[in-house]
Design a protein around this motif. Structure first.
Motif, PDB file in Angstrom:
ATOM      1  N   GLU A 270       0.845  -1.185   0.000  1.00  0.00           N
ATOM      2  CA  GLU A 270       0.000   0.000   0.000  1.00  0.00           C
ATOM      3  C   GLU A 270       0.881   1.235   0.000  1.00  0.00           C
ATOM      4  OE1 GLU A 270      -2.243  -0.111   3.583  1.00  0.00           O
ATOM      5  OE2 GLU A 270      -0.503  -0.484   4.839  1.00  0.00           O
ATOM      6  N   THR A 271       0.250   2.392  -0.077  1.00  0.00           N
ATOM      7  CA  THR A 271       0.989   3.655  -0.012  1.00  0.00           C
ATOM      8  C   THR A 271       1.263   4.004   1.453  1.00  0.00           C
ATOM      9  OG1 THR A 271      -0.063   4.432  -2.048  1.00  0.00           O
ATOM     10  CG2 THR A 271       0.982   6.089  -0.640  1.00  0.00           C
ATOM     11  N   ASP A 273       3.210   6.605   4.235  1.00  0.00           N
ATOM     12  CA  ASP A 273       3.807   7.913   4.503  1.00  0.00           C
ATOM     13  C   ASP A 273       5.004   7.709   5.425  1.00  0.00           C
ATOM     14  OD1 ASP A 273       4.452  10.532   4.939  1.00  0.00           O
ATOM     15  OD2 ASP A 273       2.721  10.944   6.237  1.00  0.00           O
ATOM     16  N   ASP A 299       5.666   9.666   0.236  1.00  0.00           N
ATOM     17  CA  ASP A 299       4.948   8.400   0.102  1.00  0.00           C
ATOM     18  C   ASP A 299       5.758   7.394  -0.706  1.00  0.00           C
ATOM     19  OD1 ASP A 299       2.848   9.537   1.461  1.00  0.00           O
ATOM     20  OD2 ASP A 299       1.787  10.157  -0.359  1.00  0.00           O
ATOM     21  N   ARG A 301       5.500   3.016  -2.023  1.00  0.00           N
ATOM     22  CA  ARG A 301       4.672   1.826  -2.116  1.00  0.00           C
ATOM     23  C   ARG A 301       5.384   0.682  -1.407  1.00  0.00           C
ATOM     24  NH1 ARG A 301      -0.421   1.459  -3.206  1.00  0.00           N
ATOM     25  NH2 ARG A 301      -0.103  -0.530  -4.291  1.00  0.00           N
ATOM     26  N   SER A 304       3.552  -1.727   5.099  1.00  0.00           N
ATOM     27  CA  SER A 304       3.714  -0.787   6.205  1.00  0.00           C
ATOM     28  C   SER A 304       4.455  -1.402   7.387  1.00  0.00           C
ATOM     29  CB  SER A 304       2.327  -0.284   6.650  1.00  0.00           C
ATOM     30  OG  SER A 304       2.446   0.583   7.760  1.00  0.00           O
ATOM     31  N   THR A 412       6.541   7.087  -4.823  1.00  0.00           N
ATOM     32  CA  THR A 412       5.420   6.934  -5.755  1.00  0.00           C
ATOM     33  C   THR A 412       5.363   8.148  -6.666  1.00  0.00           C
ATOM     34  OG1 THR A 412       3.902   7.957  -4.188  1.00  0.00           O
ATOM     35  CG2 THR A 412       4.152   5.570  -4.094  1.00  0.00           C
ATOM     36  N   SER A 414       2.951  10.100  -7.288  1.00  0.00           N
ATOM     37  CA  SER A 414       2.232  11.242  -6.731  1.00  0.00           C
ATOM     38  C   SER A 414       3.108  12.114  -5.846  1.00  0.00           C
ATOM     39  CB  SER A 414       1.024  10.757  -5.933  1.00  0.00           C
ATOM     40  OG  SER A 414       1.456   9.911  -4.883  1.00  0.00           O
ATOM     41  N   SER A 415       4.177  11.525  -5.284  1.00  0.00           N
ATOM     42  CA  SER A 415       5.027  12.290  -4.402  1.00  0.00           C
ATOM     43  C   SER A 415       6.389  12.559  -4.989  1.00  0.00           C
ATOM     44  CB  SER A 415       5.206  11.524  -3.070  1.00  0.00           C
ATOM     45  OG  SER A 415       5.853  10.301  -3.302  1.00  0.00           O
TER      46      SER A 415
END
Length: 418
Positions: A270-271, A273, A299, A301, A304, A412, A414-415
């Motif tokens: 998952e993504t 932080d 972030d 992938r 966690s 990722t 997006s970041s």
């Protein structure tokens, strides 16, 4: 390999016989078609009576001697050719012509002497002999090619057999660029992976047995010294510390085994932080997190719980050897996320900065009483590898004593930095 039925068990014989059989079938089919064509040609050459044609015979002066329709009479091959001519005056004439003789140097079998040729040179047998010779030449030519291919397959077969018998060091020569060479490369890569895993597991088992023996021995000695009396708080704390060490060791051995097995399920991707994850772990051990270096979320992938375990191991390792504060910086750099854990400990010599990531390896002079079982940094490297990242050790950027451990992971999209 059994040789009782070589035509069924030898691959190169099966391939070669398939090629030879194909050539034989082709020869028979072409010969049969040639024979049919010859029979049709012979049937078309049967004597027939053509229509009459006008014929004019003149003398040396050009005067017409006779003129009339001429009709060819049926005849067999090799006989004289006759023409019956009826003139305008009613007279009948017969014109005979000798059969055509073969030209000197002409094509064999083109004349009446064709029947004198050898039996095996006349159509269609002559063509069959030609196809047979070509077939034998092709069969002899393809044999070494097929044999060379199957020799490589047999070498691969022997290597697989020895590998299955326990010789994990066996490898196959990687010759050529075809499918067999690619299969050999894949086998060598798989064998290298299996050998590495087996050696890793053997080393893990050997070292784990040693590490397990130490706290168990201390617990046993403590129980014997108690002699059935109520333990003191200090003694009780020591026993609990040894039990916690055993629990940690078992937990890390199991995690190391799962990380080595690529097919094992280690959690949901998952993504994650990293800033929030690092903040929670820093609060647990009292480390300083530099939030100014990462104003936005970083972030990645990944799993966690594994990433949390990696950051926790780095922080516990730094806290174990640091004589001052432990600082953590999370930021983005060149398309990667970095978690940098720096301490004020004795540092790591340059020649030991790779070995410290080996399972159960401790720096010279480090005591088992300092805590840890030597698997923490090894697990961090395995977790980083599972996330297509790396971990390494370097000097502090400010030149002070101590070391910095850097966990670098791909971010990722997006970041990613614009």
């Amino acid at each position: 390999m059994s040789l009782s039925n070589p035509f069924a068990r030898r691959l190169y014989l099966r391939i070669w016989l398939a090629v030879v059989g194909g050539i034989a079938v082709l020869t028979l089919v072409v010969g049969w078609a040639w024979r049919i064509a010859e029979e049709q040609k012979a049937s078309n050459n049967q004597p027939f009576v053509p229509p009459s044609r006008e014929m004019v015979l003149r003398d040396a002066k050009g005067d017409v001697v006779f003129q009339g329709p001429a009709t060819r009479q049926p005849s067999e091959p090799g006989e004289n050719v006759e023409f019956h001519i009826e003139s305008d005056t009613g007279q009948a004439f017969v014109l005979q012509m000798a059969p055509r003789q073969p030209r000197i140097g002409g094509r064999p079998g083109s004349g009446p002497n064709q029947g004198d040729a050898a039996f095996w040179t006349r159509p269609p047998f002559g063509f069959l002999w030609l196809l047979g010779i070509v077939g034998l030449a092709v069969a002899a030519g393809v044999y070494p090619i097929i044999r060379r291919l199957t020799l490589r397959l047999e070498a691969l077969q022997r290597s697989v057999k020895h590998f299955g018998e326990g010789d994990l060091s066996v490898r196959v020569p990687e010759q050529g660029q075809d499918e067999v060479a690619d299969l050999a490369r894949q086998f060598n890569a798989a064998a290298e992976r299996v050998e590495t895993l087996v050696k890793s597991h053997k080393s893990l088992l050997a070292n784990a047995s040693h590490e397990l023996r130490s706290p168990l021995t201390r617990i046993r000695m403590g129980m014997e010294l108690m002699g059935g009396q109520q333990p003191s708080p200090t003694f009780r704390a020591e026993i609990l510390r040894n039990i916690a060490e055993l629990d940690q060791l078992v937990d890390e051995i199991l995690l190391a085994s799962r990380l080595d097995a690529r097919e094992a399920d280690v959690g949901t991707v998952e993504t994650v932080d990293l800033v929030g994850l690092a903040a929670e772990e820093c609060a647990r051990v009292g480390a300083d997190l530099d939030v100014g270096a990462s104003p936005d979320a970083v972030d990645v992938r990944g799993v966690s719980k594994l990433l949390r375990r990696a950051i926790r191991n780095l922080l516990e390792n730094a806290r174990r050897y640091s004589t001052g504060e432990v600082s953590v910086v999370v930021h983005r750099r060149q398309g990667h996320a970095e978690v940098r854990v720096c301490d004020h400990g004795p540092g790591v010599p340059p020649n030991q900065r790779e070995r410290i990531f080996e399972p159960f390896y401790r720096l010279p002079g480090a005591s088992e009483r300092a805590g840890g079982v030597g698997l923490g940094l090894s697990l961090v490297r395995s977790i980083a590898g599972r996330h297509s990242g790396v971990v390494f050790c370097e000097d502090r950027p400010d030149g002070a004593s101590g070391a910095c451990f850097v966990l670098r992971l791909p971010v990722t999209s997006s970041s990613a930095t614009p």
